[in-house]
Write a protein that holds these residues in place. Structure first.
Motif, PDB file in Angstrom:
ATOM      1  N   GLU A 200       1.321  -0.676  -0.399  1.00  0.00           N
ATOM      2  CA  GLU A 200      -0.200  -0.049  -0.412  1.00  0.00           C
ATOM      3  C   GLU A 200       1.078   1.344  -0.210  1.00  0.00           C
ATOM      4  OE1 GLU A 200      -2.510  -0.544   3.491  1.00  0.00           O
ATOM      5  OE2 GLU A 200      -3.460  -2.412   2.742  1.00  0.00           O
ATOM      6  N   VAL A 201       1.654   1.308   1.029  1.00  0.00           N
ATOM      7  CA  VAL A 201       2.667   2.192   0.262  1.00  0.00           C
ATOM      8  C   VAL A 201       4.839   1.277   0.030  1.00  0.00           C
ATOM      9  CG1 VAL A 201       4.071   3.838   2.183  1.00  0.00           C
ATOM     10  CG2 VAL A 201       1.681   3.850   2.565  1.00  0.00           C
ATOM     11  N   ALA A 202       4.797   1.715  -0.622  1.00  0.00           N
ATOM     12  CA  ALA A 202       5.834   1.822  -1.339  1.00  0.00           C
ATOM     13  C   ALA A 202       7.150   2.635  -2.063  1.00  0.00           C
ATOM     14  CB  ALA A 202       5.512   0.588  -2.472  1.00  0.00           C
ATOM     15  N   TRP A 203       7.755   3.237  -1.279  1.00  0.00           N
ATOM     16  CA  TRP A 203       8.944   3.848  -1.173  1.00  0.00           C
ATOM     17  C   TRP A 203       9.988   3.710  -1.741  1.00  0.00           C
ATOM     18  CZ3 TRP A 203       8.344   7.103   4.147  1.00  0.00           C
ATOM     19  CH2 TRP A 203       7.030   7.457   3.674  1.00  0.00           C
ATOM     20  N   THR A 204      10.801   4.130  -3.486  1.00  0.00           N
ATOM     21  CA  THR A 204      12.349   3.919  -3.679  1.00  0.00           C
ATOM     22  C   THR A 204      13.163   4.637  -2.350  1.00  0.00           C
ATOM     23  OG1 THR A 204      11.993   5.190  -5.427  1.00  0.00           O
ATOM     24  CG2 THR A 204      10.857   3.225  -5.391  1.00  0.00           C
ATOM     25  N   TRP A 205      14.485   3.894  -3.011  1.00  0.00           N
ATOM     26  CA  TRP A 205      15.476   4.769  -2.150  1.00  0.00           C
ATOM     27  C   TRP A 205      15.348   6.545  -2.789  1.00  0.00           C
ATOM     28  CZ3 TRP A 205      17.520   3.192   1.607  1.00  0.00           C
ATOM     29  CH2 TRP A 205      18.002   1.766   2.243  1.00  0.00           C
ATOM     30  N   GLY A 206      14.814   6.220  -4.283  1.00  0.00           N
ATOM     31  CA  GLY A 206      14.880   7.860  -4.988  1.00  0.00           C
ATOM     32  C   GLY A 206      13.926   8.485  -4.172  1.00  0.00           C
ATOM     33  N   GLU A 207      12.469   7.975  -3.891  1.00  0.00           N
ATOM     34  CA  GLU A 207      11.518   8.965  -3.409  1.00  0.00           C
ATOM     35  C   GLU A 207      11.993   9.200  -2.181  1.00  0.00           C
ATOM     36  OE1 GLU A 207       8.059   7.237  -5.838  1.00  0.00           O
ATOM     37  OE2 GLU A 207       8.539   6.142  -3.877  1.00  0.00           O
ATOM     38  N   LEU A 208      12.678   8.083  -1.298  1.00  0.00           N
ATOM     39  CA  LEU A 208      13.039   8.546  -0.056  1.00  0.00           C
ATOM     40  C   LEU A 208      13.787   9.838   0.411  1.00  0.00           C
ATOM     41  CD1 LEU A 208      12.595   7.742   3.267  1.00  0.00           C
ATOM     42  CD2 LEU A 208      14.458   5.661   2.819  1.00  0.00           C
ATOM     43  N   ARG A 209      15.041   9.409   0.018  1.00  0.00           N
ATOM     44  CA  ARG A 209      16.008  10.487  -0.792  1.00  0.00           C
ATOM     45  C   ARG A 209      15.518  11.732  -0.485  1.00  0.00           C
ATOM     46  NH1 ARG A 209      21.805  11.693  -3.633  1.00  0.00           N
ATOM     47  NH2 ARG A 209      21.680  13.642  -3.027  1.00  0.00           N
ATOM     48  N   ALA A 210      14.255  11.719  -1.552  1.00  0.00           N
ATOM     49  CA  ALA A 210      13.845  12.944  -2.122  1.00  0.00           C
ATOM     50  C   ALA A 210      13.517  13.707  -0.301  1.00  0.00           C
ATOM     51  CB  ALA A 210      12.927  13.379  -2.717  1.00  0.00           C
ATOM     52  N   ARG A 211      12.434  12.946  -0.022  1.00  0.00           N
ATOM     53  CA  ARG A 211      11.362  13.476   1.439  1.00  0.00           C
ATOM     54  C   ARG A 211      12.452  13.354   2.786  1.00  0.00           C
ATOM     55  NH1 ARG A 211       6.191  11.066   2.087  1.00  0.00           N
ATOM     56  NH2 ARG A 211       5.872  12.792   3.492  1.00  0.00           N
ATOM     57  N   VAL A 212      13.386  12.742   2.776  1.00  0.00           N
ATOM     58  CA  VAL A 212      14.397  12.908   3.559  1.00  0.00           C
ATOM     59  C   VAL A 212      15.611  14.069   3.622  1.00  0.00           C
ATOM     60  CG1 VAL A 212      16.692  12.500   4.876  1.00  0.00           C
ATOM     61  CG2 VAL A 212      15.049  10.683   3.665  1.00  0.00           C
ATOM     62  N   ASP A 213      15.399  14.456   2.198  1.00  0.00           N
ATOM     63  CA  ASP A 213      15.918  16.533   2.048  1.00  0.00           C
ATOM     64  C   ASP A 213      15.375  17.177   2.336  1.00  0.00           C
ATOM     65  OD1 ASP A 213      18.672  15.163   1.262  1.00  0.00           O
ATOM     66  OD2 ASP A 213      18.018  15.518  -0.366  1.00  0.00           O
ATOM     67  N   ALA A 214      13.788  17.154   2.191  1.00  0.00           N
ATOM     68  CA  ALA A 214      12.624  17.794   2.366  1.00  0.00           C
ATOM     69  C   ALA A 214      12.790  18.342   3.889  1.00  0.00           C
ATOM     70  CB  ALA A 214      11.591  17.223   1.774  1.00  0.00           C
ATOM     71  N   LEU A 215      12.437  17.141   4.505  1.00  0.00           N
ATOM     72  CA  LEU A 215      12.049  17.487   6.059  1.00  0.00           C
ATOM     73  C   LEU A 215      13.515  17.654   6.592  1.00  0.00           C
ATOM     74  CD1 LEU A 215      10.755  16.973   9.049  1.00  0.00           C
ATOM     75  CD2 LEU A 215      11.465  13.934   8.963  1.00  0.00           C
ATOM     76  N   ALA A 216      14.747  17.245   6.272  1.00  0.00           N
ATOM     77  CA  ALA A 216      16.207  17.893   7.241  1.00  0.00           C
ATOM     78  C   ALA A 216      15.973  19.659   6.592  1.00  0.00           C
ATOM     79  CB  ALA A 216      17.073  17.239   6.096  1.00  0.00           C
ATOM     80  N   GLY A 217      15.271  20.170   5.865  1.00  0.00           N
ATOM     81  CA  GLY A 217      15.383  21.354   5.531  1.00  0.00           C
ATOM     82  C   GLY A 217      14.903  21.664   6.476  1.00  0.00           C
ATOM     83  N   GLY A 218      13.319  21.312   6.987  1.00  0.00           N
ATOM     84  CA  GLY A 218      12.317  21.536   7.871  1.00  0.00           C
ATOM     85  C   GLY A 218      12.970  21.266   9.156  1.00  0.00           C
ATOM     86  N   LEU A 219      13.075  20.566   9.534  1.00  0.00           N
ATOM     87  CA  LEU A 219      13.670  20.058  10.883  1.00  0.00           C
ATOM     88  C   LEU A 219      15.459  21.471  11.266  1.00  0.00           C
ATOM     89  CD1 LEU A 219      14.249  17.186  11.330  1.00  0.00           C
ATOM     90  CD2 LEU A 219      12.962  18.172  12.109  1.00  0.00           C
ATOM     91  N   ALA A 220      15.943  22.276  10.116  1.00  0.00           N
ATOM     92  CA  ALA A 220      17.113  22.647  10.001  1.00  0.00           C
ATOM     93  C   ALA A 220      16.636  23.965  10.596  1.00  0.00           C
ATOM     94  CB  ALA A 220      18.296  22.712   8.887  1.00  0.00           C
ATOM     95  N   GLY A 221      15.354  24.214  10.678  1.00  0.00           N
ATOM     96  CA  GLY A 221      14.185  25.557  10.947  1.00  0.00           C
ATOM     97  C   GLY A 221      14.008  25.403  11.986  1.00  0.00           C
ATOM     98  N   LEU A 222      14.011  24.269  12.415  1.00  0.00           N
ATOM     99  CA  LEU A 222      13.793  24.433  13.936  1.00  0.00           C
ATOM    100  C   LEU A 222      14.305  24.204  14.897  1.00  0.00           C
ATOM    101  CD1 LEU A 222      10.511  21.553  14.154  1.00  0.00           C
ATOM    102  CD2 LEU A 222      10.469  23.993  14.033  1.00  0.00           C
ATOM    103  N   GLY A 223      15.766  24.567  14.711  1.00  0.00           N
ATOM    104  CA  GLY A 223      16.814  24.437  15.775  1.00  0.00           C
ATOM    105  C   GLY A 223      17.930  23.012  14.936  1.00  0.00           C
ATOM    106  N   VAL A 224      17.516  22.037  14.750  1.00  0.00           N
ATOM    107  CA  VAL A 224      18.269  20.738  14.641  1.00  0.00           C
ATOM    108  C   VAL A 224      19.311  21.176  13.622  1.00  0.00           C
ATOM    109  CG1 VAL A 224      17.773  18.480  13.912  1.00  0.00           C
ATOM    110  CG2 VAL A 224      15.931  19.383  14.807  1.00  0.00           C
TER     111      VAL A 224
END
Length: 600
Positions: free
Chosen positions: A40-64
């Protein structure tokens, strides 16, 4: 299965797990990285990296950022990997909280870690918010939900993508091998959990050693089902896959893991002893229920296979007729059984975290599932000793893993030295000094023996050895394992006897098998509370205790027992989240019952 060189590249080229993830994601961009049952959910490595990068930017904005910590309280789901990897990519140390923790326990580990950001989901939000009242430094609670969140909380999708211009590659490049990768909070059998600090170098060494030992195929499949707060889950189903490109299927409810096996057909499967004990009991019940014309040859084939296993383990020749009978049984019955269970693609299959009865191991070897014991600690990244898949010695936890040194102290305590060993406990310099000596040896607290081939056999925890009134040393864990193996009705057992004239036991009925047994025997009330007081059930348990005693030395035998009303649940008064016995709390809670067993 043919192996390619692709899965080895990340491990050979990367200095950190963050770097290894990006190499794997680039080289396996179109392969599935994480999925749910049924796809039902199946993320490829490429899709996972894209989402990781997007979330990393957001977390950095929270001070991480580098050197920070991020708390995770999530079930086994694809988003766990996303959140962990996003924090890791920033040089932060994401760590997981056991789902069974109370608000006070949540507050303890989050406060000790110094986390300013906690990511959770709605099921755990009430506990998190109650804990937050004790955590003035916790600035942000991020909730994985599509619905509304309480004031002062953020939704994960609000954070993900909040800073699309953030340079994740630069953040990853700044992460070093000595940066803290994660904290593993020990499950606390003897006191508050201690935060084991593991750095990137530790885990890179550990996963390289595991892969060298097992040699996984390209695109190996595993199931993520253990608590992410446990090192076994993180090493086996998170770090190893991201270095070698495994496909991970998330199982949010650990009770369902056996049902996941036929779909996933994992190449590596690790489970605690109770899983194997219950699976053995179920398979034996299935064989016993066959019609006579099928059951009798099946039992004969199993007996031949067991004899073959025991002869091989003893280093003795296997007579041709036994070998032929075992081969025939495998072709006629066991091969199909393995396929039915979903255990027919295994490259390695392991058990650990507690002693496993020899009978259980022999049974699975006989049906072609060579379950091998291993040993490790949070302090060693879960690595330590492991039976090689092609050189298993039943009853041992195997020789040291690649890159691991072991030796015994004068009192028999197992000592370990390796790059897999933690850098220390967080905020606990005195306890760190007690665990790690000046020469770099970790004092494990386990009593062990080492044979001429270097295989390690564990005796018990140093602090848990029972010394009876007669002065004999007894391993309670060994006695407890023998009790559970003797009867499927016994789900848990706690043996008491230190300084006492004989051993007694608290017995907890198995929550699956006991009600089924009761229904078969015509008992109306099949609740564990009612069954604990039923004389027919007590007689059946007594038969199991007697069968166990027949396999134990006289000084080890259990003379009296008490059947506890109800169940012992992970994270409760009696068990840690990883199902280790809390012996001192058990002794205090059941003091009256224990005293009654010694009365008169």
């Amino acid at each position: 299965m043919e192996r390619t060189t692709v899965p080895r590249r990340a491990a050979e080229r990367a200095a950190t797990l963050a770097e290894a993830f990006r190499i794997t994601a680039a080289e396996r961009a179109d392969a599935v990285a994480v999925r749910t049952r049924g796809g039902e959910v199946a993320w490829t490595w490429g899709e996972l990296r894209a989402r990781v990068d997007a979330l990393a930017g957001g977390l950095a904005g929270l001070g991480v950022g580098r050197g920070e910590t991020v708390a995770l309280l999530l079930v086994n789901r694809p988003e766990f990997h996303l959140c962990d990897l996003a924090a890791m990519s920033l040089g932060a140390a994401p760590f997981s909280i056991y789902q069974t923790y109370t608000p006070d326990q949540i507050a303890h580990v989050v406060g000790d870690a110094g986390a300013r950001v906690l990511i959770t989901e709605p099921a755990f939000l009430d506990g998190v918010l109650a804990a937050r009242a004790q955590l003035p430094a916790l600035e942000h609670v991020v909730v994985l939900t599509a619905g509304s969140v309480p004031d002062g909380c953020l939704r994960l999708d609000e954070v993900e993508g909040a800073d699309p211009g953030f340079d994740v590659d630069a953040a990853v490049a700044a992460v070093g091998p000595e940066d803290v990768l994660t904290l593993i909070y020990t499950s606390g059998t003897t006191g508050p959990p201690k935060g084991v600090q593991l750095v990137h170098r530790n885990l890179m060494t550990a996963v390289r050693g595991i892969e060298t030992l097992v040699r996984f195929p390209d695109g190996a499949r595993v199931i993520s089902w253990l608590p992410a707060a446990h090192i076994a889950e993180r090493a086996a189903h998170h770090y190893l896959p991201l270095v070698y490109g495994f496909e991970v299927t998330s199982c949010p409810n650990p009770r369902d893991v056996v049902a996941y096996l036929p779909e996933v057909r994992p190449h590596w499967f690790f489970a605690v002893p109770r899983i194997w004990e219950k699976l053995k009991a179920g398979l034996e019940a299935m064989l016993a229920a066959l019609p006579d014309d099928q059951r009798e040859p099946a039992e004969a084939g199993l007996e031949a296979s067991l004899r073959k296993v025991r002869l091989e383990q003893a280093g003795a020749p296997v007579p041709a007729e036994i070998a032929a009978a075992a081969t025939a049984a495998d072709e006629r019955l066991f091969a199909g059984l393995r396929a039915h269970l979903g255990l027919d693609a295994l490259v390695a299959v392991n058990v650990g975290a507690a002693p496993t009865p020899v009978e259980v191991l022999e049974f699975f070897h006989a049906i072609g599932i060579p379950v091998a014991e291993l040993w490790g600690m949070s302090e060693t990244c879960g690595a330590g000793c492991c039976n090689p898949p092609d050189r298993i010695k039943i009853g041992t936890v195997g020789p040291p893993a690649p890159g691991v040194e072991v030796r015994l102290a004068e009192d028999g305590e197992l000592l370990v030295r390796s790059d897999v060993v933690m850098i220390g406990y967080r905020n606990l310099p005195e306890q760190t000094a007690e665990a790690l000596d000046a020469e770099g040896w970790l004092h494990t607290g386990d009593i062990a023996t080492i044979d001429d081939d270097g295989y390690v056999t564990l005796v018990d925890r140093k602090k848990e050895i029972i010394i009876g009134a007669g002065g004999k040393n007894i391993s309670p864990a060994n006695v407890e394992a023998t009790l559970k193996a003797a009867s499927p009705l016994i789900g848990q057992a706690c043996v008491i006897g230190d300084g006492r004239p004989y051993n007694v036991a608290l017995v907890v009925l198995d929550s699956d098998f006991a009600p089924a047994w009761a229904a078969q025997h015509g008992l109306d009330d099949t609740s564990l509370e009612a069954l604990a007081a039923d004389e027919r059930m007590r007689a059946a348990v007594e038969a199991g205790v007697a069968a166990a005693n027949a396999k134990l030395a006289r000084v080890e035998q259990v003379k009296r027992f008490h059947v506890v009303a109800g169940d012992w649940l992970p994270g409760g008064d009696e068990l840690t989240p990883t199902m280790k016995l809390k012996r001192k709390p058990i002794g205090a809670k059941y003091a009256a019952e224990i005293d009654a067993l010694y009365a008169g």
